[in-house]
Design a protein around this motif. Structure first.
Motif, short mmCIF file in Angstrom:
data_model
loop_
_atom_site.label_atom_id
_atom_site.label_comp_id
_atom_site.label_asym_id
_atom_site.label_seq_id
_atom_site.Cartn_x
_atom_site.Cartn_y
_atom_site.Cartn_z
N VAL A 104 -5.82 9.32 -1.79
CA VAL A 104 -6.55 8.40 -2.84
C VAL A 104 -7.19 9.61 -3.82
O VAL A 104 -6.93 9.41 -4.82
CB VAL A 104 -6.96 7.00 -2.65
CG1 VAL A 104 -8.58 6.93 -3.38
CG2 VAL A 104 -6.23 6.80 -1.95
N THR A 124 -4.17 4.69 -6.23
CA THR A 124 -5.91 3.67 -6.51
C THR A 124 -6.05 3.75 -5.42
O THR A 124 -5.37 2.55 -4.11
CB THR A 124 -6.06 3.36 -7.76
OG1 THR A 124 -5.35 2.02 -7.02
CG2 THR A 124 -5.31 3.77 -8.64
N ALA A 125 -7.48 3.48 -5.40
CA ALA A 125 -7.74 2.46 -3.59
C ALA A 125 -7.35 1.16 -3.97
O ALA A 125 -6.82 0.85 -3.26
CB ALA A 125 -9.28 2.54 -4.10
N GLU A 126 -7.43 0.74 -4.94
CA GLU A 126 -7.09 -0.38 -5.66
C GLU A 126 -6.06 -1.32 -4.80
O GLU A 126 -5.50 -2.17 -3.95
CB GLU A 126 -6.81 -1.37 -6.89
CG GLU A 126 -8.15 -1.25 -6.95
CD GLU A 126 -8.77 0.11 -7.77
OE1 GLU A 126 -8.85 0.76 -8.09
OE2 GLU A 126 -10.26 -0.03 -7.64
N ARG A 127 -4.83 -0.32 -5.26
CA ARG A 127 -2.99 0.21 -4.79
C ARG A 127 -3.05 0.13 -3.50
O ARG A 127 -2.14 -0.42 -2.69
CB ARG A 127 -2.89 1.26 -5.33
CG ARG A 127 -1.06 1.41 -5.36
CD ARG A 127 -0.33 -0.17 -5.83
NE ARG A 127 1.28 -0.19 -5.65
CZ ARG A 127 1.92 -1.97 -4.53
NH1 ARG A 127 1.21 -2.06 -4.60
NH2 ARG A 127 2.96 -1.16 -4.66
N THR A 140 -6.64 3.02 7.48
CA THR A 140 -5.94 4.00 6.12
C THR A 140 -6.49 5.36 6.53
O THR A 140 -5.96 6.47 6.00
CB THR A 140 -6.85 3.75 5.41
OG1 THR A 140 -8.03 3.43 4.80
CG2 THR A 140 -5.46 2.52 4.43
N GLU A 189 -5.20 -0.43 -1.27
CA GLU A 189 -5.73 -2.64 -0.86
C GLU A 189 -4.65 -2.90 -0.98
O GLU A 189 -5.00 -4.37 0.46
CB GLU A 189 -7.10 -2.39 -1.23
CG GLU A 189 -7.59 -4.36 -0.91
CD GLU A 189 -7.79 -3.83 0.52
OE1 GLU A 189 -8.23 -2.85 1.55
OE2 GLU A 189 -7.52 -4.96 1.18
N GLU A 190 -4.16 -2.94 -2.29
CA GLU A 190 -2.70 -4.45 -2.04
C GLU A 190 -2.13 -3.93 -1.14
O GLU A 190 -1.44 -5.04 -0.47
CB GLU A 190 -2.11 -4.16 -3.59
CG GLU A 190 -2.41 -5.21 -4.53
CD GLU A 190 -1.65 -3.99 -5.95
OE1 GLU A 190 -2.43 -4.71 -7.23
OE2 GLU A 190 -1.26 -4.13 -6.17
N GLN A 246 -2.95 -5.32 2.04
CA GLN A 246 -2.89 -6.78 2.01
C GLN A 246 -1.56 -7.19 2.50
O GLN A 246 -1.20 -8.03 3.06
CB GLN A 246 -3.01 -7.45 1.01
CG GLN A 246 -3.97 -8.78 1.43
CD GLN A 246 -4.59 -8.85 2.08
OE1 GLN A 246 -5.72 -8.46 2.55
NE2 GLN A 246 -4.76 -10.19 3.21
#
Ligand code: TXD
Length: 319
Positions: free
Chosen positions: A198, A204-207, A184, A209-210, A213
């Protein structure tokens, strides 16, 4: 000046699309090879009949014998069988390893000066075996996965940010599959790293990561939708970008499964790393610094590819 010659070993879904793209881009004359009789000939004729409409001049022919690939400048290998229900990864490995043995012998005899791009799965192990079977120099045998994985990542990011795919760059390293390593901090929108985006609140960091994935699962997502077969348009486009960089000596920086001889601390293995592709094949492997998280993911990838290579050596002790 004679046209370049491009041989496609395996004329299935990806092979047919490769032929179409190579024709549309006038990369050279194209030979489709397959063990299925009539099929490569039929696809070649169908594509040739499209050439007046699209206005490209490329010779297109189909063959079931390796003589037909003689003197090829580029060979792209998709030959093999896909995983069917009930078949283990090792069953697939055993069958496709035998296919690589035949293909390697054919290339050794008829196209020893070619730049060879392997696409057949499990990619990192098959390209390693193909290089051994063919005996070609390691800089002339390369595997396609990173361009595809990076392209998927770029597409998902462009969709997320509502910006042009052209302005998103991405780097994905490691093996093809579950253990790929999307980097990233080396992936950007117009030069701005995702890690900064970010901080800037673009996502977001979560988005992120999605999306990472989803990139890892990119192949499975397509298989799930298609039900029969796997992705072929984007894989074909990716291999054509590699072939074009070689034929035109563009020296593009592309992530490919390349032979490592000490780089990234690995020896005698193929793994996805940034490379420069020009008239001499893989001209350079770029060794970038990995932070501890990235290194951990990379090591996992190395272990998984080594597992596949060990399985190949068990089946074929001569390797
Ligand atoms: O990123 C990547 N590397 C990949 C890899 C992305 C997508 C798909 N990936 C793999 O590419 C996939 O798992 C397969 O191993 C290959 C080829 O995929 P494709 O979708 O083109 O498969 P097909 O349509 O089944 O085509 C394979 C052809 C088919 O026509 C067979 O008759 C032929 O291979 N075949 C052979 N040709 C020559 N010689 C031998 N021995 C042989 N055996 C089968």
């Amino acid at each position: 000046m004679a046209r370049n010659k491009i041989a496609l070993i395996g004329s299935g879904q990806i092979g047919g699309t490769l032929a179409h793209l190579a024709g549309l881009k006038e990369l050279g004359d194209i030979v489709l090879f397959d063990i299925a009789e009539g099929m490569p000939q039929g696809k070649a004729l169908d594509l040739a009949e499209s050439s007046p409409v699209d206005g490209f001049d490329s010779g297109l022919s189909g063959t079931n014998t390796y003589e037909g690939i003689a003197g090829s400048d580029v060979v792209i290998v998709t030959a093999g069988v896909p995983r069917k229900p009930g078949m283990s990864r090792d069953d697939l490995l055993e069958i496709n390893l035998k296919v690589m043995e035949q293909v390697g012998a054919g290339i050794k005899k008829y196209a020893p000066d070619a730049f060879v791009i392997c696409i057949t799965n499990p990619l990192d192990a098959m390209v390693w075996a193909l290089q051994k079977f063919s005996g070609l120099p390691a800089n002339k045998v390369v595997g396609m996965a990173g361009v595809l994985d990076s392209s998927r990542f770029r597409y998902f990011l462009a969709e997320e940010f509502k910006v042009s795919v052209e302005d998103v760059t991405a780097f994905v390293l490691g093996g093809h599959g579950d253990t790929m390593v999307p980097l990233t901090r080396y992936s950007t929108v117009a030069g701005v790293p995702l890690t900064d985006l970010v901080k800037m609140g673009w996502l977001t960091a979560e988005r992120l990561e999605e999306i990472v994935q989803r990139t890892r699962d990119g192949g499975a997502e397509i298989v799930g939708l298609l039900k029969t077969g796997s992705a072929f348009y984007a894989p074909a486009a990716s291999a054509i970008a590699m072939a074009e960089s070689y034929l035109k000596d563009k020296k593009r920086v592309l992530p490919c499964a390349a032979y490592l001889d000490g780089q990234y601390g690995q020896k005698d293995m193929y793994l996805g790393v940034p490379t420069v592709i020009g008239e001499n094949g893989i001209e350079r492997i770029i060794e970038i610094d990995l932070n501890s998280d990235e290194k951990a993911m990379f090591d996992k990838s190395v272990a998984s590819v080594n597992g596949l290579v060990d399985a190949c050596k068990k089946i074929q002790p001569a390797l």
